[in-house]
Write a protein that holds these residues in place. Structure first.
Motif, PDB file in Angstrom:
ATOM      1  N   SER A  17      91.174  83.135 -46.936  1.00  0.00           N
ATOM      2  CA  SER A  17      90.388  84.273 -47.400  1.00  0.00           C
ATOM      3  C   SER A  17      88.990  84.314 -46.803  1.00  0.00           C
ATOM      4  CB  SER A  17      90.288  84.239 -48.925  1.00  0.00           C
ATOM      5  OG  SER A  17      89.619  83.074 -49.330  1.00  0.00           O
ATOM      6  N   ILE A  18      88.638  83.371 -45.937  1.00  0.00           N
ATOM      7  CA  ILE A  18      87.266  83.314 -45.470  1.00  0.00           C
ATOM      8  C   ILE A  18      87.008  84.065 -44.172  1.00  0.00           C
ATOM      9  CG2 ILE A  18      86.764  81.173 -46.665  1.00  0.00           C
ATOM     10  CD1 ILE A  18      87.088  79.726 -44.006  1.00  0.00           C
ATOM     11  N   ALA A  19      88.050  84.539 -43.495  1.00  0.00           N
ATOM     12  CA  ALA A  19      87.856  85.285 -42.252  1.00  0.00           C
ATOM     13  C   ALA A  19      87.418  86.711 -42.578  1.00  0.00           C
ATOM     14  CB  ALA A  19      89.139  85.308 -41.432  1.00  0.00           C
ATOM     15  N   THR A  20      86.397  87.181 -41.869  1.00  0.00           N
ATOM     16  CA  THR A  20      85.942  88.557 -42.062  1.00  0.00           C
ATOM     17  C   THR A  20      86.941  89.513 -41.420  1.00  0.00           C
ATOM     18  OG1 THR A  20      84.682  88.626 -40.001  1.00  0.00           O
ATOM     19  CG2 THR A  20      83.526  87.791 -41.963  1.00  0.00           C
ATOM     20  N   GLU A  21      86.840  90.789 -41.751  1.00  0.00           N
ATOM     21  CA  GLU A  21      87.745  91.779 -41.164  1.00  0.00           C
ATOM     22  C   GLU A  21      87.620  91.809 -39.643  1.00  0.00           C
ATOM     23  OE1 GLU A  21      90.313  93.917 -41.990  1.00  0.00           O
ATOM     24  OE2 GLU A  21      90.296  92.621 -43.746  1.00  0.00           O
ATOM     25  N   ARG A  22      86.397  91.729 -39.130  1.00  0.00           N
ATOM     26  CA  ARG A  22      86.197  91.743 -37.678  1.00  0.00           C
ATOM     27  C   ARG A  22      86.819  90.512 -37.040  1.00  0.00           C
ATOM     28  NH1 ARG A  22      85.418  95.603 -34.148  1.00  0.00           N
ATOM     29  NH2 ARG A  22      83.764  96.418 -35.418  1.00  0.00           N
ATOM     30  N   GLN A  23      86.682  89.347 -37.691  1.00  0.00           N
ATOM     31  CA  GLN A  23      87.294  88.132 -37.162  1.00  0.00           C
ATOM     32  C   GLN A  23      88.816  88.250 -37.154  1.00  0.00           C
ATOM     33  OE1 GLN A  23      85.565  85.155 -39.671  1.00  0.00           O
ATOM     34  NE2 GLN A  23      83.626  85.159 -38.561  1.00  0.00           N
ATOM     35  N   ASP A  25      90.419  91.059 -36.833  1.00  0.00           N
ATOM     36  CA  ASP A  25      90.708  91.975 -35.730  1.00  0.00           C
ATOM     37  C   ASP A  25      90.687  91.239 -34.386  1.00  0.00           C
ATOM     38  OD1 ASP A  25      90.901  94.047 -37.548  1.00  0.00           O
ATOM     39  OD2 ASP A  25      88.876  94.811 -37.150  1.00  0.00           O
ATOM     40  N   VAL A  26      89.687  90.365 -34.194  1.00  0.00           N
ATOM     41  CA  VAL A  26      89.587  89.592 -32.954  1.00  0.00           C
ATOM     42  C   VAL A  26      90.788  88.659 -32.826  1.00  0.00           C
ATOM     43  CG1 VAL A  26      88.244  87.830 -31.730  1.00  0.00           C
ATOM     44  CG2 VAL A  26      87.074  89.755 -32.809  1.00  0.00           C
ATOM     45  N   ARG A  44      84.959  88.338 -21.959  1.00  0.00           N
ATOM     46  CA  ARG A  44      84.644  89.696 -21.486  1.00  0.00           C
ATOM     47  C   ARG A  44      85.761  90.672 -21.836  1.00  0.00           C
ATOM     48  NH1 ARG A  44      79.904  89.449 -18.972  1.00  0.00           N
ATOM     49  NH2 ARG A  44      79.349  87.503 -17.957  1.00  0.00           N
ATOM     50  N   ASP A  45      87.011  90.228 -21.781  1.00  0.00           N
ATOM     51  CA  ASP A  45      88.129  91.078 -22.203  1.00  0.00           C
ATOM     52  C   ASP A  45      87.987  91.455 -23.679  1.00  0.00           C
ATOM     53  OD1 ASP A  45      89.370  90.864 -19.700  1.00  0.00           O
ATOM     54  OD2 ASP A  45      90.656  89.195 -20.333  1.00  0.00           O
ATOM     55  N   ILE A  46      87.648  90.478 -24.499  1.00  0.00           N
ATOM     56  CA  ILE A  46      87.486  90.723 -25.938  1.00  0.00           C
ATOM     57  C   ILE A  46      86.335  91.690 -26.180  1.00  0.00           C
ATOM     58  CG2 ILE A  46      86.922  89.651 -28.160  1.00  0.00           C
ATOM     59  CD1 ILE A  46      88.303  87.075 -27.060  1.00  0.00           C
ATOM     60  N   ALA A  47      85.207  91.444 -25.507  1.00  0.00           N
ATOM     61  CA  ALA A  47      84.041  92.322 -25.671  1.00  0.00           C
ATOM     62  C   ALA A  47      84.353  93.747 -25.221  1.00  0.00           C
ATOM     63  CB  ALA A  47      82.850  91.765 -24.887  1.00  0.00           C
ATOM     64  N   ALA A  48      85.054  93.893 -24.121  1.00  0.00           N
ATOM     65  CA  ALA A  48      85.403  95.229 -23.616  1.00  0.00           C
ATOM     66  C   ALA A  48      86.333  95.947 -24.591  1.00  0.00           C
ATOM     67  CB  ALA A  48      86.061  95.123 -22.248  1.00  0.00           C
ATOM     68  N   HIS A  49      87.293  95.233 -25.147  1.00  0.00           N
ATOM     69  CA  HIS A  49      88.227  95.846 -26.085  1.00  0.00           C
ATOM     70  C   HIS A  49      87.509  96.402 -27.307  1.00  0.00           C
ATOM     71  CE1 HIS A  49      91.906  96.502 -28.370  1.00  0.00           C
ATOM     72  NE2 HIS A  49      91.306  95.911 -29.392  1.00  0.00           N
ATOM     73  N   PHE A  50      86.527  95.674 -27.818  1.00  0.00           N
ATOM     74  CA  PHE A  50      85.818  96.104 -29.024  1.00  0.00           C
ATOM     75  C   PHE A  50      84.582  96.946 -28.726  1.00  0.00           C
ATOM     76  CE2 PHE A  50      88.355  92.562 -30.574  1.00  0.00           C
ATOM     77  CZ  PHE A  50      88.901  93.121 -31.707  1.00  0.00           C
ATOM     78  N   VAL A  91      98.100  85.626 -38.554  1.00  0.00           N
ATOM     79  CA  VAL A  91      98.391  86.895 -37.868  1.00  0.00           C
ATOM     80  C   VAL A  91      99.738  87.442 -38.330  1.00  0.00           C
ATOM     81  CG1 VAL A  91      98.903  87.938 -35.624  1.00  0.00           C
ATOM     82  CG2 VAL A  91      96.935  86.431 -35.883  1.00  0.00           C
ATOM     83  N   ALA A  92     100.736  86.578 -38.451  1.00  0.00           N
ATOM     84  CA  ALA A  92     102.067  87.016 -38.880  1.00  0.00           C
ATOM     85  C   ALA A  92     102.017  87.604 -40.285  1.00  0.00           C
ATOM     86  CB  ALA A  92     103.047  85.855 -38.829  1.00  0.00           C
TER      87      ALA A  92
END
Length: 104
Positions: A17-23, A25-26, A44-50, A91-92
Motif C-alpha cells: 500500500s505504500i506505492a504512490t499512484e505515479r510510482q 504507473d511507472v 529517458r524512455d520513462i521520462a519521455a513516456h510521462f 503489477v499482475a
C-alpha cells in the motif's frame, strides 16, 4: 509514542500500500516495456513516456521503487532494470483489478 509499522509480506517484501499512484504507473510502464520489447526502458524512455522534461524524475521514481523492493538493477549496466517477484505480483494484481478497455 510510535506509529506501528505497516504489515509486510511473508517474504519480507515491502508493504503493497505504500506505492504512490505515479510510482504504480511507472512500474506498470516498465513491466509493459519489458514485455513488449524484451528489454528494460532507459530513464529517458520513462521520462519521455510521462512527458517529464528531465530524466531525473524517472531516476527518483526508480529509486523509490527499488527502496520498496519492487524493482532492482545492476549499477552502471545499461538496461539492467528488472521487476522483483513482489513487483511482478504487484503489477499482475493491479492489472487484474482494472477493467479491460474496449478498442474503438
Amino acid at each position: 509514542m510510535t506509529c506501528p509499522m505497516p504489515k509486510r509480506e511473508a517474504r519480507g517484501g515491502a508493504p503493497r500500500s505504500i506505492a504512490t499512484e505515479r510510482q504504480v504507473d511507472v512500474l506498470s510502464f516498465i513491466a509493459g516495456h519489458i514485455a513488449t520489447h524484451g528489454y528494460a526502458p532507459t530513464t529517458r524512455d520513462i521520462a519521455a513516456h510521462f512527458g517529464w522534461a528531465s530524466h531525473t524524475a524517472a531516476v527518483v521514481h526508480m529509486n523509490a521503487l527499488r527502496t520498496k523492493r519492487l524493482v532492482t538493477w545492476v549499477p552502471n549496466i545499461a538496461r539492467s532494470l528488472q521487476l522483483t517477484e513482489s513487483g511482478r505480483e504487484f503489477v499482475a494484481q493491479r492489472q487484474a483489478r482494472q477493467p479491460v478497455e474496449e478498442s474503438r
